[in-house]
Motif scaffolding. Structure first.
Motif, PDB file in Angstrom:
ATOM      1  N   GLY A  13     104.663  41.779 111.126  1.00 45.44           N
ATOM      2  CA  GLY A  13     103.249  41.559 110.830  1.00 45.44           C
ATOM      3  C   GLY A  13     103.066  40.941 109.466  1.00 45.44           C
ATOM      4  N   TRP A  14     101.818  40.705 109.124  1.00 40.97           N
ATOM      5  CA  TRP A  14     101.469  39.994 107.906  1.00 40.97           C
ATOM      6  C   TRP A  14     101.629  40.853 106.654  1.00 40.97           C
ATOM      7  CZ3 TRP A  14     100.709  35.960 104.982  1.00 40.97           C
ATOM      8  CH2 TRP A  14      99.824  36.005 103.910  1.00 40.97           C
ATOM      9  N   LEU A  15     100.984  42.009 106.593  1.00 42.31           N
ATOM     10  CA  LEU A  15     100.957  42.797 105.366  1.00 42.31           C
ATOM     11  C   LEU A  15     102.285  43.472 105.093  1.00 42.31           C
ATOM     12  CD1 LEU A  15      97.444  44.462 105.639  1.00 42.31           C
ATOM     13  CD2 LEU A  15      98.125  42.521 104.220  1.00 42.31           C
ATOM     14  N   PHE A  16     102.673  43.452 103.835  1.00 44.00           N
ATOM     15  CA  PHE A  16     103.935  44.054 103.461  1.00 44.00           C
ATOM     16  C   PHE A  16     103.882  45.578 103.555  1.00 44.00           C
ATOM     17  CE2 PHE A  16     107.758  44.658 100.789  1.00 44.00           C
ATOM     18  CZ  PHE A  16     108.596  43.810 101.487  1.00 44.00           C
TER      19      PHE A  16
ATOM     20  N   GLY B 144     107.783  46.470 106.401  1.00 45.18           N
ATOM     21  CA  GLY B 144     107.326  45.380 105.535  1.00 45.18           C
ATOM     22  C   GLY B 144     106.996  44.112 106.277  1.00 45.18           C
ATOM     23  N   GLY B 145     105.829  43.583 106.038  1.00 46.60           N
ATOM     24  CA  GLY B 145     105.417  42.315 106.641  1.00 46.60           C
ATOM     25  C   GLY B 145     105.936  41.136 105.844  1.00 46.60           C
ATOM     26  N   TRP B 146     105.444  39.958 106.178  1.00 49.16           N
ATOM     27  CA  TRP B 146     105.991  38.750 105.563  1.00 49.16           C
ATOM     28  C   TRP B 146     105.133  38.181 104.444  1.00 49.16           C
ATOM     29  CZ3 TRP B 146     103.132  34.250 106.308  1.00 49.16           C
ATOM     30  CH2 TRP B 146     102.223  34.263 107.360  1.00 49.16           C
ATOM     31  N   GLU B 147     104.000  38.803 104.086  1.00 53.09           N
ATOM     32  CA  GLU B 147     103.143  38.241 103.037  1.00 53.09           C
ATOM     33  C   GLU B 147     103.841  38.198 101.686  1.00 53.09           C
ATOM     34  OE1 GLU B 147      99.935  40.361 101.126  1.00 53.09           O
ATOM     35  OE2 GLU B 147     100.524  42.196 102.141  1.00 53.09           O
TER      36      GLU B 147
ATOM     37  N   PHE C  42     104.849  34.826  99.615  1.00 49.41           N
ATOM     38  CA  PHE C  42     104.282  34.545  98.297  1.00 49.41           C
ATOM     39  C   PHE C  42     105.386  34.315  97.271  1.00 49.41           C
ATOM     40  CE2 PHE C  42     102.965  35.893  94.094  1.00 49.41           C
ATOM     41  CZ  PHE C  42     101.935  34.988  93.867  1.00 49.41           C
ATOM     42  N   LEU C  43     106.439  35.125  97.320  1.00 49.29           N
ATOM     43  CA  LEU C  43     107.549  34.945  96.389  1.00 49.29           C
ATOM     44  C   LEU C  43     108.240  33.606  96.595  1.00 49.29           C
ATOM     45  CD1 LEU C  43     109.055  38.532  96.369  1.00 49.29           C
ATOM     46  CD2 LEU C  43     107.713  37.424  94.575  1.00 49.29           C
ATOM     47  N   THR C  44     108.298  33.140  97.841  1.00 49.67           N
ATOM     48  CA  THR C  44     108.861  31.815  98.106  1.00 49.67           C
ATOM     49  C   THR C  44     108.050  30.752  97.379  1.00 49.67           C
ATOM     50  OG1 THR C  44     109.650  32.548 100.279  1.00 49.67           O
ATOM     51  CG2 THR C  44     109.511  30.170  99.914  1.00 49.67           C
TER      52      THR C  44
ATOM     53  N   THR D 100     111.543  36.223 104.243  1.00 45.60           N
ATOM     54  CA  THR D 100     110.309  35.986 104.997  1.00 45.60           C
ATOM     55  C   THR D 100     110.607  36.025 106.493  1.00 45.60           C
ATOM     56  OG1 THR D 100     109.468  34.617 103.184  1.00 45.60           O
ATOM     57  CG2 THR D 100     108.373  34.392 105.317  1.00 45.60           C
ATOM     58  N   TRP D 101     111.687  35.374 106.899  1.00 39.05           N
ATOM     59  CA  TRP D 101     112.101  35.358 108.308  1.00 39.05           C
ATOM     60  C   TRP D 101     112.437  36.777 108.788  1.00 39.05           C
ATOM     61  CZ3 TRP D 101     117.107  36.671 109.945  1.00 39.05           C
ATOM     62  CH2 TRP D 101     117.334  36.518 111.305  1.00 39.05           C
ATOM     63  N   ALA D 102     113.157  37.546 107.952  1.00 37.66           N
ATOM     64  CA  ALA D 102     113.562  38.900 108.342  1.00 37.66           C
ATOM     65  C   ALA D 102     112.364  39.818 108.560  1.00 37.66           C
ATOM     66  CB  ALA D 102     114.492  39.494 107.282  1.00 37.66           C
TER      67      ALA D 102
END
Length: 146
Positions: free
Chosen positions: A94-97, A102-105, A109-111, A87-89
């Protein structure tokens, strides 16, 4: 189907799906990006290169353990830092993967899914239950049926 069996089935599906995702990402790092490329990526983020090897191993072994339902709580919670790192990487993208790089959404979610799997535990449909270890049955700790 009873409510506790539905909960166990839902837990098994989520646990298995998360495990398959970890295995797929380990294989992606190994076969597509290569271990050397993954080391280079980790170093570009300011992380120690050898952490890439540990991440690949954790994703592969941890994913397999989740799929079969072995030590699910411990494994899921141990993999949460890997997901937080992902998520940090991706946070700067941005938000959308679907964003470039790739974003952090998705990793966020996997976290959450990892935390939920850790809270749910092995469940009735796991190797742990088949081997007679205790499992969570609708909020009550039960001994696995023989």
């Amino acid at each position: 189907m009873t409510e506790s069996r539905r909960i166990d089935l839902a837990a098994a599906l989520l646990r298995t799906g998360l495990g398959v995702m970890f295995i797929a990402h380990a294989l992606l790092k190994y076969y597509v990006f290569t271990p050397a490329g993954t080391v280079q990526f980790f170093e570009s983020l300011g992380l120690p290169g050898p952490l890439a090897y540990a991440t690949i191993a954790a994703e592969l072994v941890g994913g397999a353990m989740l799929v079969v339902g072995a030590y699910t709580r411990m494994v899921a919670f141990a993999l949460v830092p890997v997901l937080l790192g992902s998520t940090w990487a991706h946070a700067g993208n941005g938000w959308l993967f679907t964003a470039a790089n790739g974003g952090w959404e998705y990793p966020a979610f996997l976290t959450l899914a990892g935390v939920v799997v850790g809270l749910l535990g092995d469940g009735r449909y796991s190797i742990a239950a088949r081997l007679g270890r205790a499992h969570n049955d609708g909020g009550r700790l039960q001994r696995a049926a023989s």
